[in-house]
Design a protein around this motif. Sequence first.
Motif, PDB file in Angstrom:
ATOM      1  N   LEU A  94      46.610  53.593  37.789  1.00 43.19           N
ATOM      2  CA  LEU A  94      47.141  52.579  38.699  1.00 43.19           C
ATOM      3  C   LEU A  94      47.137  53.159  40.099  1.00 43.19           C
ATOM      4  CD1 LEU A  94      50.178  51.231  36.632  1.00 43.19           C
ATOM      5  CD2 LEU A  94      47.908  50.223  36.878  1.00 43.19           C
ATOM      6  N   VAL A  95      46.733  52.370  41.078  1.00 39.86           N
ATOM      7  CA  VAL A  95      46.684  52.852  42.457  1.00 39.86           C
ATOM      8  C   VAL A  95      47.458  51.916  43.377  1.00 39.86           C
ATOM      9  CG1 VAL A  95      44.505  54.112  42.236  1.00 39.86           C
ATOM     10  CG2 VAL A  95      44.444  51.714  42.818  1.00 39.86           C
ATOM     11  N   GLU A  96      48.023  52.510  44.411  1.00 39.13           N
ATOM     12  CA  GLU A  96      48.701  51.815  45.500  1.00 39.13           C
ATOM     13  C   GLU A  96      50.064  51.239  45.157  1.00 39.13           C
ATOM     14  OE1 GLU A  96      46.030  48.933  47.152  1.00 39.13           O
ATOM     15  OE2 GLU A  96      44.433  50.391  47.381  1.00 39.13           O
ATOM     16  N   ASN A  97      50.472  51.275  43.868  1.00 40.03           N
ATOM     17  CA  ASN A  97      51.781  50.744  43.510  1.00 40.03           C
ATOM     18  C   ASN A  97      52.123  51.202  42.098  1.00 40.03           C
ATOM     19  OD1 ASN A  97      54.089  49.115  43.118  1.00 40.03           O
ATOM     20  ND2 ASN A  97      53.243  47.520  44.439  1.00 40.03           N
ATOM     21  N   GLU A 140      51.436  44.706  40.378  1.00 40.07           N
ATOM     22  CA  GLU A 140      51.074  44.741  41.795  1.00 40.07           C
ATOM     23  C   GLU A 140      49.995  45.776  42.104  1.00 40.07           C
ATOM     24  OE1 GLU A 140      52.389  42.770  44.205  1.00 40.07           O
ATOM     25  OE2 GLU A 140      53.557  41.707  42.705  1.00 40.07           O
ATOM     26  N   ALA A 141      49.783  46.730  41.202  1.00 40.32           N
ATOM     27  CA  ALA A 141      48.878  47.853  41.471  1.00 40.32           C
ATOM     28  C   ALA A 141      47.425  47.485  41.232  1.00 40.32           C
ATOM     29  CB  ALA A 141      49.263  49.032  40.573  1.00 40.32           C
ATOM     30  N   GLY A 142      46.563  48.244  41.849  1.00 43.81           N
ATOM     31  CA  GLY A 142      45.143  48.170  41.559  1.00 43.81           C
ATOM     32  C   GLY A 142      44.836  49.085  40.378  1.00 43.81           C
ATOM     33  N   LEU A 143      43.618  49.024  39.889  1.00 45.27           N
ATOM     34  CA  LEU A 143      43.223  49.836  38.745  1.00 45.27           C
ATOM     35  C   LEU A 143      41.965  50.608  39.105  1.00 45.27           C
ATOM     36  CD1 LEU A 143      43.743  50.506  35.729  1.00 45.27           C
ATOM     37  CD2 LEU A 143      42.138  48.672  35.192  1.00 45.27           C
ATOM     38  N   GLU A 144      42.023  51.905  38.894  1.00 44.15           N
ATOM     39  CA  GLU A 144      40.857  52.745  39.122  1.00 44.15           C
ATOM     40  C   GLU A 144      40.373  53.275  37.780  1.00 44.15           C
ATOM     41  OE1 GLU A 144      39.416  56.527  41.843  1.00 44.15           O
ATOM     42  OE2 GLU A 144      41.397  55.668  42.123  1.00 44.15           O
TER      43      GLU A 144
END
Length: 153
Positions: free
Chosen positions: A23-26, A31-35
Amino acid sequence: MVNSHFQRLFTELFGGGNAELQLVENDDPLEAGLEILAKPPAKAGDGWSLLSGGEQALTALAFIFAVFLTNPAPICVLDEVDAPLDDHNVDRFCDLLDEMAKSTDTRFIIITHNPITMARMDRLFGVTMAERGISQLVSVDLERAVKIRDAVA
């Protein structure tokens, strides 16, 4: 849960390597993005852009099936997911599909033009045009066809 399924499926599809979902940014999953970090065996780096088209397709399939294993459905429709794969990777995809069909109560409907994938299915449906302008639905039960062939031979 999805991450552990993803790691296992990725390793099975590639015969090794490492994969992880982050999970990125949150910290809130909604609410988070996924990498997607994926590194097949003998491949330098773990960036998505460093993967070939076939490797990206197999990685995406590992992710889709990981989500699916977390919350399986009675029916799963996959449309031309084997198109970017070479013959060896189509076999890997079909092996994974066999495993998924055995480990879940799901019916998989695969839309494909790939002869390797078609040969590995239980039943085929198609549309043919025996006469110009007249389409006809064709159904072949491959399991039954093999039994008939074996009985005759």
